[in-house]
Design a protein around this motif. Structure first.
Motif, PDB file in Angstrom:
ATOM      1  N   TYR A 116     -25.528  25.323 -32.288  1.00 34.69           N
ATOM      2  CA  TYR A 116     -24.843  25.582 -33.561  1.00 34.69           C
ATOM      3  C   TYR A 116     -25.816  25.458 -34.725  1.00 34.69           C
ATOM      4  CZ  TYR A 116     -21.832  24.587 -37.604  1.00 34.69           C
ATOM      5  OH  TYR A 116     -21.254  24.581 -38.842  1.00 34.69           O
ATOM      6  N   TRP A 171     -19.557  26.991 -33.415  1.00 37.67           N
ATOM      7  CA  TRP A 171     -18.754  25.831 -33.825  1.00 37.67           C
ATOM      8  C   TRP A 171     -17.600  25.610 -32.849  1.00 37.67           C
ATOM      9  CZ3 TRP A 171     -18.809  21.442 -35.962  1.00 37.67           C
ATOM     10  CH2 TRP A 171     -17.630  20.808 -36.314  1.00 37.67           C
ATOM     11  N   SER A 172     -16.979  26.695 -32.425  1.00 38.66           N
ATOM     12  CA  SER A 172     -15.851  26.537 -31.501  1.00 38.66           C
ATOM     13  C   SER A 172     -16.328  25.975 -30.164  1.00 38.66           C
ATOM     14  CB  SER A 172     -15.119  27.860 -31.311  1.00 38.66           C
ATOM     15  OG  SER A 172     -15.927  28.755 -30.606  1.00 38.66           O
ATOM     16  N   ASP A 214     -16.414  22.345 -30.572  1.00 32.53           N
ATOM     17  CA  ASP A 214     -15.036  21.876 -30.577  1.00 32.53           C
ATOM     18  C   ASP A 214     -14.499  21.710 -29.162  1.00 32.53           C
ATOM     19  OD1 ASP A 214     -13.999  21.172 -32.937  1.00 32.53           O
ATOM     20  OD2 ASP A 214     -12.559  22.820 -33.042  1.00 32.53           O
ATOM     21  N   ARG A 259     -22.366  35.359 -39.211  1.00 32.32           N
ATOM     22  CA  ARG A 259     -21.329  34.402 -39.572  1.00 32.32           C
ATOM     23  C   ARG A 259     -20.391  34.175 -38.378  1.00 32.32           C
ATOM     24  NH1 ARG A 259     -17.977  35.768 -44.785  1.00 32.32           N
ATOM     25  NH2 ARG A 259     -17.078  37.288 -43.368  1.00 32.32           N
ATOM     26  N   ASN A 260     -20.105  35.255 -37.670  1.00 30.92           N
ATOM     27  CA  ASN A 260     -19.252  35.118 -36.487  1.00 30.92           C
ATOM     28  C   ASN A 260     -19.920  34.298 -35.399  1.00 30.92           C
ATOM     29  OD1 ASN A 260     -17.183  36.507 -37.612  1.00 30.92           O
ATOM     30  ND2 ASN A 260     -17.751  38.474 -36.705  1.00 30.92           N
ATOM     31  N   GLN A 261     -21.242  34.484 -35.278  1.00 22.60           N
ATOM     32  CA  GLN A 261     -21.965  33.684 -34.283  1.00 22.60           C
ATOM     33  C   GLN A 261     -21.895  32.204 -34.625  1.00 22.60           C
ATOM     34  OE1 GLN A 261     -25.877  35.372 -33.963  1.00 22.60           O
ATOM     35  NE2 GLN A 261     -25.175  37.021 -32.642  1.00 22.60           N
ATOM     36  N   VAL A 262     -22.008  31.900 -35.930  1.00 19.25           N
ATOM     37  CA  VAL A 262     -21.904  30.506 -36.352  1.00 19.25           C
ATOM     38  C   VAL A 262     -20.525  29.957 -35.990  1.00 19.25           C
ATOM     39  CG1 VAL A 262     -21.778  28.991 -38.366  1.00 19.25           C
ATOM     40  CG2 VAL A 262     -23.618  30.642 -38.180  1.00 19.25           C
ATOM     41  N   LYS A 263     -19.478  30.761 -36.297  1.00 22.26           N
ATOM     42  CA  LYS A 263     -18.117  30.336 -35.976  1.00 22.26           C
ATOM     43  C   LYS A 263     -17.958  30.093 -34.484  1.00 22.26           C
ATOM     44  CE  LYS A 263     -15.401  32.493 -39.594  1.00 22.26           C
ATOM     45  NZ  LYS A 263     -14.868  33.823 -39.886  1.00 22.26           N
ATOM     46  N   ASN A 264     -18.503  31.012 -33.719  1.00 20.68           N
ATOM     47  CA  ASN A 264     -18.405  30.912 -32.266  1.00 20.68           C
ATOM     48  C   ASN A 264     -19.100  29.650 -31.756  1.00 20.68           C
ATOM     49  OD1 ASN A 264     -17.878  31.730 -29.613  1.00 20.68           O
ATOM     50  ND2 ASN A 264     -19.964  32.514 -29.459  1.00 20.68           N
ATOM     51  N   SER A 290     -23.589  27.727 -44.351  1.00 23.03           N
ATOM     52  CA  SER A 290     -22.810  26.867 -43.461  1.00 23.03           C
ATOM     53  C   SER A 290     -23.403  25.469 -43.430  1.00 23.03           C
ATOM     54  CB  SER A 290     -22.804  27.437 -42.051  1.00 23.03           C
ATOM     55  OG  SER A 290     -22.104  28.645 -42.051  1.00 23.03           O
TER      56      SER A 290
END
Lengths: 184, 481
Positions: free
Chosen positions: A137, A35-36, A39, A28-33, A165
């Motif tokens: 991503y 995504w950033s 961004d 989940r953190n990798q997905v967040k990363n 996600s």
């Protein structure tokens, strides 16, 4: 004796659950990363656009509409919050940009401008970075969503409320492509 | 993707172990031949020590040795902005944690390699010849190939395998050239005392000492070739554009220039075999790289998608082999990935043999070597070597006096040092007190020094932004025309 066996079984199950839980959190953190990362690149494009407008406005006085489209698409994209909204707004910005690059073909003076050429390299690179970070991503999301769906990690995912996600897809098929920047 | 890396590692590990056994067996046999029957363990230990020492050295400084041997120079983004952009794009596509360091090798031969024991410490080096020959898509293909070597953890593995090969070569040479003679004397003396086991051991040892390097060599080349195919496949998966890499390889293969200081152990690190120009056929079994024509054909056969399954299909149809290049677990990872269209910005680079091509190449090589670019008002451009000592000179065409910018800057630095020593101004105060603007004198290559730390920066003719960041201290320097 039975107690010991039960304890051992309990222990094994606990280790199992913890390891799956940890791997889910990591994913989940990798997905967040990832995504950033997208961004960062989208912001970069937003930052480049005013520069581009500044450079071209002297040359393209008769293309007010095209330029205004880009500016308004940019401000909409900057205001978008969710993944879905963002994808839609960025799709519109992509469309406006590709129209702009088509129009540029009619301005040989602009195409010879050094300032414009280096901006063009920066924009091409940023467009590429956007699409590559989107690619990375989506790969991560696919991996994470698969993990949530398959047995046995789906049980743990359900217990701890891991949600699937969203993919970052540009909705309109016509706007799926990154604008082709070709001035040759 | 991750499945593939794991599988890839396992497969290589088996080959690696085989080479290790080869090395230890050689050591054992040589030990027995040297010191009699009790010498086996000692020989084994010797082989192991040689291998361990070489491995440690290469683990901790292999990358810097490799870079120094190739003559690669660390460069700042302003020397070649496009290269840095492309490397960053591929870093994002491969989701590597950090940006690899970027080096340029000042040789006209087109080639590239990656090095570094892990992704955090990786570096990518490309030659100036490559940069001036390729367009954006092609450069992206090459960088993606190198990035795949980093991503697939090929570099550390190839280094260790190379070291293993090196130790086997070293041991067998040691034995055959010096030890072999002494060993046979020992055999005679043993024979006279009635020992029958040792001569046989000695003969086996000699045979093995001849065979082991050949065997190890083939294993090494097999591993290396597989890595190249795999890196090609991963590069296509990263860029989604097989034609970029294919035409880059085509351009590389057309050049007959050679890279200096390449040997058999470092050759596999390069994208195309750097030794091929020596009149050898690249297609033979001992080559570190698959034949380049075959690699191009495979890439061009991929017309339906950019995923591993497509590459495998193309590989099988081109080579006619049934072999599975990519393990099945790596194939199931995603649905078909579409190939993207051509999106090159800008123009095709000029012919490397033409006047503009040569000039571009030379300018780039000088920029890498920290040459100063000074333009005279009359239009003549001067390229001053870094050890140019004169503070001013006169233009041979118009006789105007030209002041060397570094001399000015060095003088400014001295004044600055004195100021700093006098009242110990803080870094912040110092930064505000210096004029952080640079006025461009022309449109060619220019060199400026960072006003706060004196670090030299290169401005390329393509640079048109309004500010540049110092690579050393991070100060923003305004650029004005």
């Amino acid at each position: 004796m039975e107690l010991i066996v039960l304890l051992i079984i309990f222990f094994i199950v606990a280790i199992f659950v913890v390891s799956i839980y940890n791997s889910l959190v990591r994913l989940r953190n990798q997905v967040k990363n990832a995504w950033s990362q997208i961004d960062v690149q989208l912001k970069r494009r937003h930052d480049l656009i005013p520069n581009l407008m500044e450079t071209v406005k002297g040359y393209m006085k008769h293309e007010r509409e095209t330029l205004e489209n880009i500016t308004s698409a940019r401000s909409r994209a900057m205001g978008a919050e969710t993944v879905g909204d963002k994808a839609k707004a960025e799709g519109e910005l992509n469309g406006a940009m590709s129209k702009f690059f088509l129009v540029v073909e009619n301005y040989p003076d602009l195409k010879a401008n050094q300032n414009f050429l280096s901006l063009q390299e920066e924009l091409t690179s940023t467009e590429n970075k956007i699409s590559y970070s989107r690619q990375a991503y989506n790969d991560q999301v696919l991996f994470f969503n698969n993990k949530i769906e398959v047995f046995p990690s789906n049980i743990i995912a359900g217990m701890f409320n891991f949600k699937q996600s969203e993919f970052f897809e540009i909705s309109d098929p016509g706007e799926r492509d990154v604008p082709k920047v070709d001035f040759s | 993707m991750w499945e593939l890396i794991r599988q890839n590692r396992r497969k290589s590990f088996i080959l690696f172990i085989m080479m290790g056994i080869c090395l230890l067996l050689l050591g054992y046999l040589l030990g027995m031949a040297f010191w009699g029957e009790g010498g086996g363990p000692a020989g084994l230990a010797l082989a192991f020590i040689i291998w361990a020492v070489l491995s440690l050295v290469s683990y901790f400084s292999g990358d810097s040795i490799m870079l120094r041997m190739a003559g690669a120079k660390l460069v700042t983004p302003d020397v070649h902005p496009q290269l840095f952009n492309v490397v960053e794009e591929m870093k994002i596509a491969a989701s590597l944690p950090v940006m690899p360091k970027v080096y340029i090798i000042d040789t006209p031969a087109p080639n590239a390699f990656a090095t570094g024991r892990n992704p955090e410490k990786s570096a990518i080096a490309v030659t100036a010849g490559l940069l001036t020959r390729l367009n954006r898509d092609e450069l992206q293909g090459v960088v993606a190939h190198e990035m795949s070597h980093i991503l697939n953890r090929d570099i550390l593995f190839m280094t260790f395998a190379g070291i293993m090969l090196g130790s086997i070569l070293l041991l067998s040479r040691m034995f055959l050239y010096s030890g072999g003679g002494r060993g046979s004397r020992r055999i005679e003396s043993k024979k006279s005392s009635g020992g029958g086991g040792v001569p046989i051991v000695a003969i086996i040892a000699i045979i093995f000492a001849i065979l082991a390097p050949i065997l190890a060599h083939f294993l090494y080349m097999a591993i290396s070739r597989q890595r190249e195919y795999l890196a090609d496949a991963s590069a296509v998966r990263l860029t989604r554009y097989p034609e970029g890499l294919a035409s880059a390889l085509e351009k590389i293969s057309r050049s007959d220039k050679e890279i200096p200081n390449v040997n058999k152990v470092t050759a596999p690190m390069y994208i195309a075999n750097p030794l091929r120009a020596k009149g050898k056929k690249a297609a033979n079994l001992g080559s570190t790289h698959p034949p380049i024509k075959e690699r191009i054909r495979i890439l061009r056969t991929m017309s339906h998608g950019a995923d591993f399954a497509q590459y495998q299909e193309a590989y099988q149809s081109v080579t006619g082999k049934d072999e599975n290049l990519i393990p099945s677990s790596g194939l199931k990872d995603a649905a078909a990935i579409p190939i993207r269209g051509r999106e090159t910005a800008g123009v095709e680079p000029p012919d490397p043999n033409s006047k503009t091509g040569t000039r571009q190449l030379n300018d780039l090589m000088r920029a890498v070597n920290e040459y100063l670019f000074v333009a005279c008002v009359c239009g003549l451009r001067f390229k001053l070597p870094p050890d140019f000592k004169k503070k001013e000179f006169s233009c041979p065409r118009c006789q105007r006096n030209i002041v060397v910018p570094t001399a000015e800057l060095a003088a400014a630095a001295v004044v600055l040092d004195q100021l700093e020593a006098k009242d110990k101004i803080t870094a912040d105060a110092k930064q505000t007190s210096i004029d952080k603007t640079y006025h461009r004198t022309g449109t060619g290559w220019e060199t400026l020094s960072c006003p706060s730390c004196g670090h030299k920066l290169q401005l390329s003719p393509d640079f048109e932004g309004d500010s540049i960041k110092c690579g050393k201290c991070g100060t923003e320097i305004k650029i004005e025309k």
